[in-house]
Write a protein that holds these residues in place. Structure first.
Motif, PDB file in Angstrom:
ATOM      1  N   TRP A 194      52.181  40.105  48.795  1.00  0.00           N
ATOM      2  CA  TRP A 194      53.047  41.282  48.930  1.00  0.00           C
ATOM      3  C   TRP A 194      54.431  40.852  49.386  1.00  0.00           C
ATOM      4  CZ3 TRP A 194      51.022  46.534  48.798  1.00  0.00           C
ATOM      5  CH2 TRP A 194      49.652  46.567  48.477  1.00  0.00           C
ATOM      6  N   GLN A 195      55.430  41.685  49.022  1.00  0.00           N
ATOM      7  CA  GLN A 195      56.803  41.397  49.450  1.00  0.00           C
ATOM      8  C   GLN A 195      57.281  42.463  50.419  1.00  0.00           C
ATOM      9  OE1 GLN A 195      58.470  41.067  45.454  1.00  0.00           O
ATOM     10  NE2 GLN A 195      59.420  39.151  46.115  1.00  0.00           N
ATOM     11  N   CYS A 196      58.027  42.030  51.424  1.00  0.00           N
ATOM     12  CA  CYS A 196      58.472  42.965  52.457  1.00  0.00           C
ATOM     13  C   CYS A 196      59.918  42.678  52.841  1.00  0.00           C
ATOM     14  CB  CYS A 196      57.544  42.814  53.668  1.00  0.00           C
ATOM     15  SG  CYS A 196      57.919  43.927  55.006  1.00  0.00           S
ATOM     16  N   ASP A 197      60.717  43.742  53.053  1.00  0.00           N
ATOM     17  CA  ASP A 197      62.115  43.571  53.458  1.00  0.00           C
ATOM     18  C   ASP A 197      62.236  43.134  54.901  1.00  0.00           C
ATOM     19  OD1 ASP A 197      63.364  46.515  51.685  1.00  0.00           O
ATOM     20  OD2 ASP A 197      63.079  44.454  51.018  1.00  0.00           O
ATOM     21  N   ARG A 198      61.239  43.541  55.713  1.00  0.00           N
ATOM     22  CA  ARG A 198      61.480  43.497  57.156  1.00  0.00           C
ATOM     23  C   ARG A 198      60.937  42.253  57.853  1.00  0.00           C
ATOM     24  NH1 ARG A 198      59.692  48.810  59.716  1.00  0.00           N
ATOM     25  NH2 ARG A 198      60.909  47.936  61.400  1.00  0.00           N
ATOM     26  N   THR A 206      54.262  55.814  56.137  1.00  0.00           N
ATOM     27  CA  THR A 206      55.183  54.773  55.664  1.00  0.00           C
ATOM     28  C   THR A 206      56.291  55.388  54.829  1.00  0.00           C
ATOM     29  OG1 THR A 206      53.243  53.342  55.488  1.00  0.00           O
ATOM     30  CG2 THR A 206      55.279  52.549  54.505  1.00  0.00           C
ATOM     31  N   VAL A 264      60.374  55.178  55.710  1.00  0.00           N
ATOM     32  CA  VAL A 264      61.412  54.594  54.857  1.00  0.00           C
ATOM     33  C   VAL A 264      62.389  55.675  54.387  1.00  0.00           C
ATOM     34  CG1 VAL A 264      61.852  53.217  52.808  1.00  0.00           C
ATOM     35  CG2 VAL A 264      59.777  52.841  54.113  1.00  0.00           C
ATOM     36  N   LEU A 291      53.087  52.678  44.890  1.00  0.00           N
ATOM     37  CA  LEU A 291      53.272  51.578  45.831  1.00  0.00           C
ATOM     38  C   LEU A 291      52.101  51.403  46.795  1.00  0.00           C
ATOM     39  CD1 LEU A 291      56.921  52.520  46.878  1.00  0.00           C
ATOM     40  CD2 LEU A 291      56.300  50.867  45.156  1.00  0.00           C
ATOM     41  N   GLU A 295      55.545  48.559  54.934  1.00  0.00           N
ATOM     42  CA  GLU A 295      56.575  48.825  53.928  1.00  0.00           C
ATOM     43  C   GLU A 295      56.693  47.641  52.995  1.00  0.00           C
ATOM     44  OE1 GLU A 295      60.237  49.714  55.824  1.00  0.00           O
ATOM     45  OE2 GLU A 295      59.216  50.812  57.427  1.00  0.00           O
ATOM     46  N   SER A 296      55.642  47.386  52.227  1.00  0.00           N
ATOM     47  CA  SER A 296      55.736  46.243  51.326  1.00  0.00           C
ATOM     48  C   SER A 296      55.224  46.663  49.962  1.00  0.00           C
ATOM     49  CB  SER A 296      54.927  45.077  51.866  1.00  0.00           C
ATOM     50  OG  SER A 296      53.666  45.501  52.251  1.00  0.00           O
ATOM     51  N   ILE A 297      55.621  45.878  48.951  1.00  0.00           N
ATOM     52  CA  ILE A 297      55.135  46.172  47.603  1.00  0.00           C
ATOM     53  C   ILE A 297      54.395  44.952  47.060  1.00  0.00           C
ATOM     54  CG2 ILE A 297      56.755  47.956  46.920  1.00  0.00           C
ATOM     55  CD1 ILE A 297      58.612  45.981  45.902  1.00  0.00           C
ATOM     56  N   GLY A 316      67.154  46.848  50.883  1.00  0.00           N
ATOM     57  CA  GLY A 316      66.377  45.665  50.507  1.00  0.00           C
ATOM     58  C   GLY A 316      65.624  45.941  49.216  1.00  0.00           C
ATOM     59  N   THR A 317      64.948  44.894  48.717  1.00  0.00           N
ATOM     60  CA  THR A 317      64.223  45.019  47.453  1.00  0.00           C
ATOM     61  C   THR A 317      63.188  46.134  47.501  1.00  0.00           C
ATOM     62  OG1 THR A 317      64.336  42.614  47.365  1.00  0.00           O
ATOM     63  CG2 THR A 317      63.001  43.714  45.694  1.00  0.00           C
ATOM     64  N   VAL A 318      62.460  46.194  48.615  1.00  0.00           N
ATOM     65  CA  VAL A 318      61.385  47.184  48.725  1.00  0.00           C
ATOM     66  C   VAL A 318      61.962  48.596  48.782  1.00  0.00           C
ATOM     67  CG1 VAL A 318      59.527  47.982  50.231  1.00  0.00           C
ATOM     68  CG2 VAL A 318      59.825  45.553  49.789  1.00  0.00           C
ATOM     69  N   GLU A 319      63.018  48.763  49.623  1.00  0.00           N
ATOM     70  CA  GLU A 319      63.664  50.077  49.709  1.00  0.00           C
ATOM     71  C   GLU A 319      64.208  50.500  48.342  1.00  0.00           C
ATOM     72  OE1 GLU A 319      66.487  49.253  52.828  1.00  0.00           O
ATOM     73  OE2 GLU A 319      65.357  50.401  54.294  1.00  0.00           O
ATOM     74  N   TRP A 365      51.484  53.369  49.285  1.00  0.00           N
ATOM     75  CA  TRP A 365      51.958  53.626  50.646  1.00  0.00           C
ATOM     76  C   TRP A 365      51.285  54.842  51.259  1.00  0.00           C
ATOM     77  CZ3 TRP A 365      58.022  52.967  50.872  1.00  0.00           C
ATOM     78  CH2 TRP A 365      58.310  51.598  50.732  1.00  0.00           C
ATOM     79  N   SER A 404      61.359  39.641  51.071  1.00  0.00           N
ATOM     80  CA  SER A 404      61.834  39.969  49.733  1.00  0.00           C
ATOM     81  C   SER A 404      63.057  39.148  49.351  1.00  0.00           C
ATOM     82  CB  SER A 404      62.131  41.457  49.617  1.00  0.00           C
ATOM     83  OG  SER A 404      62.935  41.861  50.695  1.00  0.00           O
TER      84      SER A 404
END
Lengths: 120, 311
Positions: B153-157, A42, A46, A36, B144-146, A7-10, A38, B175
């Protein structure tokens, strides 16, 4: 092929590793915190997921990549063309240039690519 | 504990009368701004939080103490619902079967009230535990977000945009959203923050954990959630201009999800009653002055008649 799409974040996280590798997991934690915001847990969660996807690996506390950034995005673009244009690159390019024409520089570059490919 | 349970029981019955009136008024004043509905639900909330009330002759509440405390030790247990036919149906039965026996150490009502109180407390604890577990799970996902910008914030999950947090609320976006939709979703979520919905909705759920035994209040909570979303949509249209209707409803459709369960914590963009929201957005017109006046008068009347207790 196992599903290794990120995904975008990963992907943003993976970019840190690709940019800084090889680096220790401790350094990665510090960088993730800086870039980030984090927490350590976290980052490890990931990271573990990316290990399972087979993109990165951990050898004695040092994180390195199994698949490079270029390779990863090549695979993604192959997948995109396969899923959306039946694998036809010409069809993809037609769609890509439908709304905006190619610039002269882009045409030159494409010509050079084709010439280099034909020489092989 | 039994005393607390009995007064909560009575408060919830009183509030239920108010809820019936609110549901009726909602239906009658369909064209009025949805903001009105949120005000009415606030009144219900006040009734549930505040054990005291002013007494007045024009109160329409049948009875403020349907199950009197004296029932526990009374020789002829009876309820006082304020409605004759309920009283005459119930009281002969309970006076006969639940009357105390001189030889027993505890009256039947004592036992019943005790058991009921225990069940109430366990239910409340179960709801609170559920709330904490869902909250922790969502927190885990959004770690797990940016950061996109400010508090967004944006998150995949996650699969639908929502707000998390009461003191320092953050807006979380999946995201995989279209950039076009992001603008409209953010109008909506920022409007929620301006209206303090991120405080109101969890507060409503906490009241529900206390009053979980009353099904009328569950209906009230579900309607409250829907009305909050409708009022928020209307405020966005008022502030951004009615021209954004089409792309705004597109964003609603793109972000909508099948409803899974009543969620306490996040104000999710796409989960609540999407069909009626889209209809409301596409047909929204600024309400005429007379509608606003009627709505105001009706709610004032309702407030006085149902927020006060009978003498």
């Amino acid at each position: 092929m196992i599903e290794l799409q990120m995904g975008t974040v990963e992907s943003k996280f993976a970019d840190i590793i690709w940019r800084e590798e090889p680096l220790s997991s401790a350094e990665l934690v510090k960088k993730s915190e800086a870039e980030l915001t984090w927490k350590k847990s976290t980052t490890f969660t990931v990271l573990k997921r990316l290990f399972e996807k087979g993109i990165f690996k951990n050898e004695k506390g040092v994180v390195t990549s199994i698949i490079s950034r270029d390779e990863y995005y090549s695979m993604q673009s192959e997948k995109y063309v396969a899923e959306n244009f039946d694998g036809s690159l010409p069809a993809f390019l037609t769609a890509f240039t439908a709304r905006k024409a190619l610039t002269p520089e882009e045409v030159d570059e494409l010509r050079r690519m084709i010439a280099a490919y034909e020489e092989k | 504990m039994e005393k607390i349970f009995l007064s909560l029981l009575n408060m919830s019955i009183t509030a239920s009368w108010l809820v019936f009136a609110v549901i009726l008024l909602r239906f009658v004043l369909k064209k009025a701004p949805k903001e009105l509905r949120c005000f009415l639900w606030t009144l219900v909330g006040v009734r549930l939080i505040c054990p005291f009330s002013i007494e007045s002759v024009i109160s329409l509440i049948p009875s403020a103490e349907t199950v009197p405390e004296s029932i526990i030790l009374s020789e002829a247990p009876a309820i006082n619902s304020g409605i004759k036919f309920i009283n005459s149906a119930v009281n002969p039965v309970i006076s006969k079967f639940l009357a105390p026996n001189a030889a027993d150490s505890a009256t039947p009502m004592q036992i019943i009230t005790f058991v009921a109180s225990v069940i109430w407390l366990s239910g409340m604890v179960a709801m609170l535990v559920y709330m904490m577990i869902s909250y922790k799970r969502i927190c885990g996902k959004v770690r797990e977000s940016i950061k996109l910008r400010d508090n967004v914030w944006q998150c995949d999950r996650i699969s639908t945009p929502f707000i998390l947090g009461v003191i320092r609320p953050r807006i979380y976006l999946p995201s995989a959203m279209n950039d076009a939709d992001i603008e409209y979703v953010l109008f909506h979520e920022h409007t929620h923050l301006k209206r303090c919905d991120h405080i109101r909705k969890p507060l409503g759920f906490i009241l529900l954990t206390v009053y979980w035994f009353n099904p009328v209040l569950w209906v009230a909570y579900i309607l409250l959630c829907r009305d909050i979303e409708l009022a928020c949509d209307e405020k966005v249209l008022r502030e951004q201009g009615e021209d954004i209707r089409k792309p705004y409803s597109d964003a609603l459709i793109n972000c909508s999800m099948p409803r899974k369960h009543i969620s306490a914590c996040p104000l999710a963009f796409g989960e609540v009653g999407v069909k009626s929201r889209i209809k409301n957005v596409l047909s929204y017109k600024k309400p005429a002055l007379w509608i606003i006046v009627v709505a105001f008068v009706a709610s004032a009347a309702l407030s006085v008649c149902l927020m006060t207790n009978p003498m």
